[in-house]
Motif scaffolding. Sequence first.
Motif, PDB file in Angstrom:
ATOM      1  N   ALA A 225      -6.479   4.538 -19.386  1.00 19.43           N
ATOM      2  CA  ALA A 225      -6.754   3.158 -18.981  1.00 19.43           C
ATOM      3  C   ALA A 225      -5.691   2.672 -18.000  1.00 19.43           C
ATOM      4  CB  ALA A 225      -6.806   2.248 -20.209  1.00 19.43           C
ATOM      5  N   ASP A 226      -4.420   3.001 -18.284  1.00 16.76           N
ATOM      6  CA  ASP A 226      -3.355   2.624 -17.348  1.00 16.76           C
ATOM      7  C   ASP A 226      -3.555   3.304 -16.004  1.00 16.76           C
ATOM      8  OD1 ASP A 226      -2.187   1.034 -19.229  1.00 16.76           O
ATOM      9  OD2 ASP A 226      -0.601   2.460 -19.777  1.00 16.76           O
ATOM     10  N   GLY A 227      -3.951   4.574 -16.034  1.00 13.99           N
ATOM     11  CA  GLY A 227      -4.200   5.300 -14.784  1.00 13.99           C
ATOM     12  C   GLY A 227      -5.324   4.659 -13.984  1.00 13.99           C
ATOM     13  N   VAL A 228      -6.403   4.285 -14.677  1.00  5.85           N
ATOM     14  CA  VAL A 228      -7.524   3.635 -13.991  1.00  5.85           C
ATOM     15  C   VAL A 228      -7.072   2.284 -13.428  1.00  5.85           C
ATOM     16  CG1 VAL A 228      -9.771   2.546 -14.392  1.00  5.85           C
ATOM     17  CG2 VAL A 228      -9.321   4.822 -15.285  1.00  5.85           C
ATOM     18  N   ARG A 229      -6.292   1.537 -14.230  1.00  7.53           N
ATOM     19  CA  ARG A 229      -5.805   0.240 -13.770  1.00  7.53           C
ATOM     20  C   ARG A 229      -4.900   0.406 -12.558  1.00  7.53           C
ATOM     21  NH1 ARG A 229      -1.264  -1.968 -14.381  1.00  7.53           N
ATOM     22  NH2 ARG A 229      -0.628  -0.655 -16.101  1.00  7.53           N
ATOM     23  N   ILE A 230      -3.989   1.379 -12.624  1.00  9.33           N
ATOM     24  CA  ILE A 230      -3.080   1.627 -11.497  1.00  9.33           C
ATOM     25  C   ILE A 230      -3.877   2.055 -10.267  1.00  9.33           C
ATOM     26  CG2 ILE A 230      -1.277   3.193 -10.670  1.00  9.33           C
ATOM     27  CD1 ILE A 230      -0.106   3.084 -13.521  1.00  9.33           C
ATOM     28  N   LEU A 231      -4.873   2.936 -10.482  1.00  6.76           N
ATOM     29  CA  LEU A 231      -5.705   3.379  -9.369  1.00  6.76           C
ATOM     30  C   LEU A 231      -6.453   2.204  -8.756  1.00  6.76           C
ATOM     31  CD1 LEU A 231      -6.700   5.862  -7.807  1.00  6.76           C
ATOM     32  CD2 LEU A 231      -8.550   6.050  -9.469  1.00  6.76           C
ATOM     33  N   ASN A 232      -6.990   1.318  -9.594  1.00  8.44           N
ATOM     34  CA  ASN A 232      -7.685   0.140  -9.077  1.00  8.44           C
ATOM     35  C   ASN A 232      -6.718  -0.780  -8.334  1.00  8.44           C
ATOM     36  OD1 ASN A 232     -10.134   1.009 -10.062  1.00  8.44           O
ATOM     37  ND2 ASN A 232      -9.978  -0.146 -11.952  1.00  8.44           N
ATOM     38  N   ASP A 233      -5.492  -0.931  -8.893  1.00  4.43           N
ATOM     39  CA  ASP A 233      -4.483  -1.740  -8.200  1.00  4.43           C
ATOM     40  C   ASP A 233      -4.152  -1.141  -6.842  1.00  4.43           C
ATOM     41  OD1 ASP A 233      -4.426  -3.434 -10.346  1.00  4.43           O
ATOM     42  OD2 ASP A 233      -2.504  -2.714 -11.157  1.00  4.43           O
ATOM     43  N   LEU A 234      -3.966   0.179  -6.811  1.00  2.00           N
ATOM     44  CA  LEU A 234      -3.665   0.843  -5.539  1.00  2.00           C
ATOM     45  C   LEU A 234      -4.820   0.708  -4.548  1.00  2.00           C
ATOM     46  CD1 LEU A 234      -1.819   4.069  -6.748  1.00  2.00           C
ATOM     47  CD2 LEU A 234      -0.830   2.067  -5.639  1.00  2.00           C
ATOM     48  N   LYS A 235      -6.051   0.821  -5.064  1.00  2.00           N
ATOM     49  CA  LYS A 235      -7.209   0.641  -4.179  1.00  2.00           C
ATOM     50  C   LYS A 235      -7.244  -0.789  -3.631  1.00  2.00           C
ATOM     51  CE  LYS A 235     -10.334   4.105  -6.114  1.00  2.00           C
ATOM     52  NZ  LYS A 235     -11.566   4.325  -6.877  1.00  2.00           N
ATOM     53  N   ALA A 236      -6.958  -1.760  -4.506  1.00  2.00           N
ATOM     54  CA  ALA A 236      -6.952  -3.154  -4.056  1.00  2.00           C
ATOM     55  C   ALA A 236      -5.845  -3.369  -3.027  1.00  2.00           C
ATOM     56  CB  ALA A 236      -6.763  -4.095  -5.244  1.00  2.00           C
ATOM     57  N   GLN A 237      -4.668  -2.793  -3.273  1.00  2.00           N
ATOM     58  CA  GLN A 237      -3.573  -2.910  -2.311  1.00  2.00           C
ATOM     59  C   GLN A 237      -3.948  -2.240  -0.988  1.00  2.00           C
ATOM     60  OE1 GLN A 237      -0.135  -1.249  -4.206  1.00  2.00           O
ATOM     61  NE2 GLN A 237       0.209  -3.037  -5.514  1.00  2.00           N
ATOM     62  N   ALA A 238      -4.576  -1.054  -1.093  1.00  2.00           N
ATOM     63  CA  ALA A 238      -4.980  -0.352   0.126  1.00  2.00           C
ATOM     64  C   ALA A 238      -6.030  -1.155   0.883  1.00  2.00           C
ATOM     65  CB  ALA A 238      -5.505   1.036  -0.218  1.00  2.00           C
ATOM     66  N   SER A 239      -6.961  -1.757   0.148  1.00  2.00           N
ATOM     67  CA  SER A 239      -7.975  -2.584   0.806  1.00  2.00           C
ATOM     68  C   SER A 239      -7.341  -3.791   1.473  1.00  2.00           C
ATOM     69  CB  SER A 239      -9.012  -3.051  -0.218  1.00  2.00           C
ATOM     70  OG  SER A 239      -9.721  -1.956  -0.733  1.00  2.00           O
ATOM     71  N   ALA A 240      -6.402  -4.426   0.772  1.00  2.00           N
ATOM     72  CA  ALA A 240      -5.715  -5.581   1.356  1.00  2.00           C
ATOM     73  C   ALA A 240      -4.920  -5.157   2.585  1.00  2.00           C
ATOM     74  CB  ALA A 240      -4.796  -6.230   0.320  1.00  2.00           C
ATOM     75  N   GLU A 241      -4.246  -4.012   2.496  1.00  2.00           N
ATOM     76  CA  GLU A 241      -3.468  -3.513   3.638  1.00  2.00           C
ATOM     77  C   GLU A 241      -4.401  -3.176   4.801  1.00  2.00           C
ATOM     78  OE1 GLU A 241       0.011  -2.494   5.688  1.00  2.00           O
ATOM     79  OE2 GLU A 241      -0.261  -3.584   3.820  1.00  2.00           O
ATOM     80  N   ALA A 242      -5.550  -2.551   4.478  1.00  2.00           N
ATOM     81  CA  ALA A 242      -6.514  -2.220   5.531  1.00  2.00           C
ATOM     82  C   ALA A 242      -7.062  -3.496   6.173  1.00  2.00           C
ATOM     83  CB  ALA A 242      -7.649  -1.375   4.951  1.00  2.00           C
ATOM     84  N   ALA A 243      -7.330  -4.512   5.355  1.00  2.00           N
ATOM     85  CA  ALA A 243      -7.834  -5.775   5.896  1.00  2.00           C
ATOM     86  C   ALA A 243      -6.766  -6.427   6.773  1.00  2.00           C
ATOM     87  CB  ALA A 243      -8.233  -6.714   4.761  1.00  2.00           C
ATOM     88  N   ARG A 244      -5.500  -6.358   6.319  1.00  2.00           N
ATOM     89  CA  ARG A 244      -4.415  -6.931   7.109  1.00  2.00           C
ATOM     90  C   ARG A 244      -4.271  -6.185   8.435  1.00  2.00           C
ATOM     91  NH1 ARG A 244       0.398  -5.819   8.595  1.00  2.00           N
ATOM     92  NH2 ARG A 244       0.624  -3.946   7.351  1.00  2.00           N
ATOM     93  N   ILE A 245      -4.325  -4.841   8.364  1.00  2.00           N
ATOM     94  CA  ILE A 245      -4.205  -4.040   9.592  1.00  2.00           C
ATOM     95  C   ILE A 245      -5.382  -4.312  10.515  1.00  2.00           C
ATOM     96  CG2 ILE A 245      -4.273  -1.669  10.464  1.00  2.00           C
ATOM     97  CD1 ILE A 245      -2.590  -0.868   8.013  1.00  2.00           C
ATOM     98  N   THR A 246      -6.578  -4.427   9.944  1.00  2.00           N
ATOM     99  CA  THR A 246      -7.770  -4.713  10.750  1.00  2.00           C
ATOM    100  C   THR A 246      -7.659  -6.088  11.398  1.00  2.00           C
ATOM    101  OG1 THR A 246      -9.094  -3.359   9.258  1.00  2.00           O
ATOM    102  CG2 THR A 246     -10.288  -4.888  10.663  1.00  2.00           C
TER     103      THR A 246
END
Length: 196
Positions: A98-119
């Motif tokens: 569950a922690d791994g899934v949560r961390i993965l989701n957090d990383l995906k959200a961070q990556a999406s936010a970073e991608a949106a910021r870069i875009t």
Amino acid sequence: MLSALVTAEGEGTPNPLIPAIYDIIWSLVPFAIILFLFWKIVLPAMRKTLDARADLIEGGIKKAENAQAEAAAALDKYNEQLAEARAEAGRIREAARADGVRILNDLKAQASAEAARITASASAQIEAERQSALVSLRAEVGSLAIDLASGVIGENLANDKKSAALVDRFLADLEASETPSAPESRLARVIAKATR
């Protein structure tokens, strides 16, 4: 030899194999005393020793049974602790997943936010470069239009403020009449017409 013994008895000589009566009586008295002593002293002591041994054996058996019961209880407790440990390990694994899934989701959200910021940053940079290109093109088109008009008229119009205002107004009208989907193509047509 047997016949000699039987004949010796009939003659009155004592037979050595058959004792005399007084010997039998005197032999019975010590036998009775020994039997009495054996019955009263030796036999109770033997019974006591045998009873002690029996108690010792029974105690050993009871101790062995108790030890076996304790071992069985310890085994049951060990099995219970092992089952609890396995269950705990399962809970830890599930929590880690569950922690791994949560961390993965957090990383995906961070990556999406970073991608949106870069875009967004890239879009802003592209828009700034586009505006810069439009200003540059406007100046170039104006300069080309004035040069063409100067060539047609035969006079130098490059320093005339009125001609520069006319070119700016023309370009502003041109931009206002364009559809937002193809401003670059319209500008390209104007530049192509101007360069002919």
